[in-house]
Design a protein around this motif. Sequence first.
Motif, mmCIF file in Angstrom:
data_model
loop_
_atom_site.group_PDB
_atom_site.id
_atom_site.type_symbol
_atom_site.label_atom_id
_atom_site.label_comp_id
_atom_site.label_asym_id
_atom_site.label_seq_id
_atom_site.Cartn_x
_atom_site.Cartn_y
_atom_site.Cartn_z
ATOM 1 N N GLY A 72 0.816 -1.210 0.000
ATOM 2 C CA GLY A 72 0.000 0.000 0.000
ATOM 3 C C GLY A 72 0.848 1.259 0.000
ATOM 4 N N LYS A 86 -2.007 7.361 -3.071
ATOM 5 C CA LYS A 86 -2.784 6.292 -2.426
ATOM 6 C C LYS A 86 -3.380 5.362 -3.485
ATOM 7 C CE LYS A 86 -6.286 5.547 1.154
ATOM 8 N NZ LYS A 86 -5.357 4.899 2.077
ATOM 9 N N GLY A 121 -0.802 3.137 -4.496
ATOM 10 C CA GLY A 121 -0.588 2.130 -3.457
ATOM 11 C C GLY A 121 -1.497 0.931 -3.585
ATOM 12 N N THR A 122 -2.612 1.068 -4.315
ATOM 13 C CA THR A 122 -3.468 -0.101 -4.563
ATOM 14 C C THR A 122 -2.906 -0.995 -5.662
ATOM 15 O OG1 THR A 122 -4.815 1.103 -6.186
ATOM 16 C CG2 THR A 122 -5.486 1.232 -3.869
ATOM 17 N N GLN A 130 3.558 -1.191 -4.085
ATOM 18 C CA GLN A 130 3.977 -0.590 -2.816
ATOM 19 C C GLN A 130 4.577 0.803 -3.086
ATOM 20 O OE1 GLN A 130 7.434 -2.300 -0.821
ATOM 21 N NE2 GLN A 130 6.306 -2.312 1.099
ATOM 22 N N ASP A 155 -1.782 4.655 4.125
ATOM 23 C CA ASP A 155 -2.287 3.412 4.733
ATOM 24 C C ASP A 155 -1.625 3.133 6.069
ATOM 25 O OD1 ASP A 155 -4.009 2.798 2.609
ATOM 26 O OD2 ASP A 155 -2.341 2.030 1.436
#
Length: 635
Positions: free
Chosen positions: A25, A608, A611-612, A615, A630
């Motif tokens: 994440g 973010k 991040g899905t 990493q 996260d």
Amino acid sequence: MQFAEVAVQNVRGFSPAGRFALKAGYLVLKPPTAEMSPLAGLALALLFADGRGGDASFVAPGAKSGKAALTLVGVDGVTYRVLRELGGSGTLHRMNPTTQQPELVSSDASEINQFLRGQVGLPPRTTFEQVYCLQPNQLPSRRPRKPAAAAAAKVDPKTSGRFPSLASASAVLPAEDIPAAEAKLRALEQELAASVEVDGLQFKADGVASQIFDAEQKLKGTEGLKVAIAEAEAAWRAAPTPESLGLPQDIINRLKRHPKVIARRDEALARLQADREAEVDARPASVAPLTQSAGFWAGLGAGVLFLALAVGLGFGVDRTFRYLALLDIPAFGVAAFLALRYVDDLQKASRHGSKESRFDIREKKILEEYEAEAAPLRMAQKALEVEEMDAIAPALERKELLAARVAELRDQLHTLESDPDYIAASTQLQALKAEAEALNAELSQKGTYVRDVREVEREIGRVKESIALAKAPPPPAAAAPDGSAAPAEPLEDPSPALLSQAADVFTTDVMSVQGLLKERCVQYLTALTDRRYQGIEWDREGRAFALAAGRRVPVGELPVKDLDLYYLALRMTVVEKASARVKRPFLLEDVFTGVEEVKLPLIARMLKHLGTLTQVLHVTSHPGFAQMSDGPVNV
């Protein structure tokens, strides 16, 4: 690929000592002081060590030595750990999936670099640095302005065509620096030759490493089967047999005929019970004592009475009464008959006792015969630890089933090992390893770390242009139409280098990469610049042009802040598209210092989102990013 942990000891920008777990994440790494933690630089030093001790620059001020370790999960799913004494030696360990204990892979810098690229999934250093690491000095605004090569190539119509156009006075070398520049040019040309040679060797080494990896994968394809064979053989050896349990050889046959034995036992016991019941019906219920028989006493009394009358009357009255004595015979006969019947009843009662004893003997014999048949089966139950006799046969037949399974697995292994591809991989592997060792030795001899060929070529071009400008007489300074001084040189367009690296990541050409990235890059750019730019175009060389208000502006001429935002949009686009193919961590040091505060939440949401997909590790002390992440990590 994903970073799992960073461990440091006396590393600048980090706590004096600590281990920091990292998860998937978007993570924000908060440095302990105002100095930013050099996460990207430290990762480059650990993963692409040159073996010359250059990583000693990361030792904390005042400390004599330092250590750093990076734990990562490779594309093969195995956990690896790179540990280095900063300025000294290093090691690579692999976590054994079975024992969960680290195993040494190598302590040689060249071998570690080769293994990380071939097995773990790291790209070349330049690709990792230019695509997956975003540092402040990479922003276009932090780079020196480029010389106006295009302007130098043009001829000023108002001046003689013999002289190149000077972009700015600051770009011209002093005359006394020309020999030093020419010496530097010769050194750069030598470096270029070395870089080309090392790049060719590295290309060959990468190809050999890829072939070794493919060969090892083919050979490793049988490892699972070999493990299964070993487990099946162990289970086969451990499977119980009548001999190992001390049971009769015909235990299976005994088990099969056991129902008949039970039926024969039950039938014999039923016949015995019938005979017992018949005997009970035949014998009297009880034998009363003879003294309690009224008939016996009546006959005996009548006989005595008639005898007394015959004697008394026959001698005293008339001799004719003597014949009354004849009536004694039937009276005593009745008494005798009853006495005989009593004796017969006693005999029958005594015979019942002997017959009952015979019945008991017969019953015991029947049960002993059954026990002789059932005892081995009970032994088998106890030895196999089963509750029902029906479970004995499957337990004893398991050895045969396991033997068939072992034979089947061995046939599969033989088929795989007889495959031409497997035989070729087995025969070529040693030759490939020898070739790889020779290439690595040659690379070590020439130096494992050299600059990228294109970077050296660009620097050679800049030095040559500086020398040419220094040798040419300066033309009159051009003035702007409004009479003001000429505008400053444009900044260098970062697009060609980045698109070239993206083409290497996607293993395609620059034009195909442009089509893959264009739409998403425009979405990022329009969002970051409040729609001041409506589009992006790239030419065949990868130079970028921003579309704004009907104008087509080279990105090098954009305002500095907009050029940085374009670079950020392009970097995030490349990472996003590349993460759909292979996941690698995206490392950002604090590069948003000059960005407007109102745009930071938008950038945090973009990170973010990244991040899905992969990493994202962002080093910053800004509290807004930590709130959007996260999870923050205090380093």
